[in-house]
Enzyme design. Structure first.
Site, mmCIF file in Angstrom:
data_model
loop_
_atom_site.group_PDB
_atom_site.id
_atom_site.type_symbol
_atom_site.label_atom_id
_atom_site.label_comp_id
_atom_site.label_asym_id
_atom_site.label_seq_id
_atom_site.Cartn_x
_atom_site.Cartn_y
_atom_site.Cartn_z
ATOM 1 N N ASP A 1 0.830 -1.204 0.000
ATOM 2 C CA ASP A 1 0.000 0.000 0.000
ATOM 3 C C ASP A 1 0.865 1.255 0.000
ATOM 4 O OD1 ASP A 1 -2.337 1.408 0.006
ATOM 5 O OD2 ASP A 1 -2.693 1.216 2.153
ATOM 6 N N ASN B 1 -10.484 -1.752 -6.383
ATOM 7 C CA ASN B 1 -9.582 -0.866 -7.149
ATOM 8 C C ASN B 1 -10.098 -0.579 -8.570
ATOM 9 O OD1 ASN B 1 -6.539 -2.246 -5.698
ATOM 10 N ND2 ASN B 1 -7.723 -0.474 -5.073
HETATM 11 C C1 FPP Z 1 -1.460 0.345 -3.538
HETATM 12 O O1 FPP Z 1 -1.055 1.681 -3.519
HETATM 13 C C2 FPP Z 1 -1.033 -0.333 -4.767
HETATM 14 C C3 FPP Z 1 -1.847 -0.760 -5.776
HETATM 15 C C4 FPP Z 1 -3.313 -0.629 -5.793
HETATM 16 C C5 FPP Z 1 -1.304 -1.391 -6.961
HETATM 17 C C6 FPP Z 1 -0.217 -2.414 -6.671
HETATM 18 C C7 FPP Z 1 0.611 -2.541 -7.830
HETATM 19 C C8 FPP Z 1 1.925 -2.638 -7.814
HETATM 20 C C9 FPP Z 1 2.775 -2.716 -6.621
HETATM 21 C C10 FPP Z 1 2.567 -2.650 -9.137
HETATM 22 C C11 FPP Z 1 3.227 -3.924 -9.528
HETATM 23 C C12 FPP Z 1 2.499 -5.159 -9.409
HETATM 24 C C13 FPP Z 1 2.692 -6.172 -10.258
HETATM 25 C C14 FPP Z 1 2.158 -7.503 -9.967
HETATM 26 C C15 FPP Z 1 3.423 -5.977 -11.504
HETATM 27 P P1 FPP Z 1 -2.169 2.766 -3.825
HETATM 28 O O2 FPP Z 1 -2.268 2.942 -5.297
HETATM 29 O O3 FPP Z 1 -3.441 2.360 -3.150
HETATM 30 O O4 FPP Z 1 -1.557 4.056 -3.203
HETATM 31 P P2 FPP Z 1 -2.169 4.948 -2.043
HETATM 32 O O5 FPP Z 1 -2.465 4.004 -0.896
HETATM 33 O O6 FPP Z 1 -1.069 5.892 -1.729
HETATM 34 O O7 FPP Z 1 -3.395 5.604 -2.600
#
Ligand code: FPP
Length: 269
Positions: free
Chosen positions: A48, A96
């Site tokens: 996260d 998401n």
């Molecule tokens: C959470 O941070 C992350 C995600 C929803 C996406 C996760 C994806 C990756 C780590 C990219 C790579 C993954 C693969 C399998 C290639 P957030 O977007 O919710 O950020 P925030 O909590 O700051 O809003």
């Protein structure tokens, strides 16, 4: 008045070097202690904080996700180094999909590219890591599903390590689809209602043959499970860390494993 400069001053340079040396020594000590104890059989991670990381570093949102992807590549090395056999990461929840369309599309591109890369990753073949995606594939665009199938096909014969990427995943949806499967089996006379137990339910979840997670680790300071592995986390230890996912250091990871080792697991006894 000081003039801004991109070069570190010599004093800062020495301080950074000393901090690095000290950090390296702490890492080595932790690693040694971790190797002497039991590591989680299954580690599950809620990655996260990609967007907050981007914002706090003056980057575009996409860069936050890209750095998150790079961190995941590093994490794989750390897991191998401590001998962790099963890793599951939460890459995309069913919720998401409600994000802005452009962001969902960016993430889909990243997933497509990365499942193909994972399928070709020499580490995956050297260590015989079986890769799987967990979640509702009907929600994913066909190129992402094909990339997943590529990584799964290339690693299907491996059994030394398990690397699972949960995407289009929701814990409640996981339980619901297991209930539907079980109900169909009962209707078709393949299963009797009195035969339904923990084992039967577990084997119909996306995680199927995986052990339940021993440790669930979440970054970014949020202390919630957010619909991740709800059934499977019944006895998991929880560990929360303030660092935003792309900023995770090896030391933070080692601390999480070490903290797990210091906890006494009781399973309600
Ligand atoms: C959470 O941070 C992350 C995600 C929803 C996406 C996760 C994806 C990756 C780590 C990219 C790579 C993954 C693969 C399998 C290639 P957030 O977007 O919710 O950020 P925030 O909590 O700051 O809003």
């Amino acid at each position: 008045m000081t003039t801004p400069s991109s070069k570190p001053t010599p004093r800062r340079g020495i301080a950074d070097t000393l901090a690095q040396v000290a950090g390296g020594a702490v890492e080595q000590r932790l690693l040694k202690e971790i190797r002497a104890g039991p590591v989680p059989r299954h580690l599950a991670i809620i990655m996260d904080g990609n967007r907050r990381y981007a914002e706090s570093h003056g980057l575009e949102r996409e860069q936050g996700h890209l750095r998150g992807k790079d961190k995941l590549e590093e994490l794989l090395d750390w897991c191998l180094e401590v001998g962790l056999r099963t890793l599951t990461v939460y890459a995309l929840s069913t919720e998401n999909f409600h994000r802005e369309r452009a962001e969902v599309e960016e993430l889909m591109r990243l997933f497509e590219e990365n499942f193909r890369r994972i399928g070709d990753d020499p580490r995956v073949h050297q260590h015989q890591i079986r890769v799987r995606a967990l979640g509702n594939r009907a929600l994913l665009p066909p190129p992402v599903v094909r990339a997943i199938e590529y990584a799964e096909m290339r690693t299907q014969g491996y059994d030394q390590y398990r690397y699972n990427i949960a995407l289009a995943y929701g814990g409640r949806e996981d339980i619901l689809q297991a209930i539907r499967t079980i109900a169909t089996e009962v209707k078709e006379g393949k299963l009797k209602p009195e035969e339904i137990d923990d084992r039967v339910v577990s084997s119909r979840l996306y995680t199927q043959d995986l052990p339940d997670p021993d440790l669930i680790f979440r970054t970014s300071g949020e202390e919630r499970i957010s619909n991740f592995l709800l059934w499977q986390s019944a006895y998991a230890e929880l560990y929360f860390c303030d660092v935003l996912w792309p900023g995770l250091r090896k030391l933070d990871f080692l601390r999480a494993i070490h903290a797990y080792q210091l906890r006494r697991r009781r399973y309600g006894t």
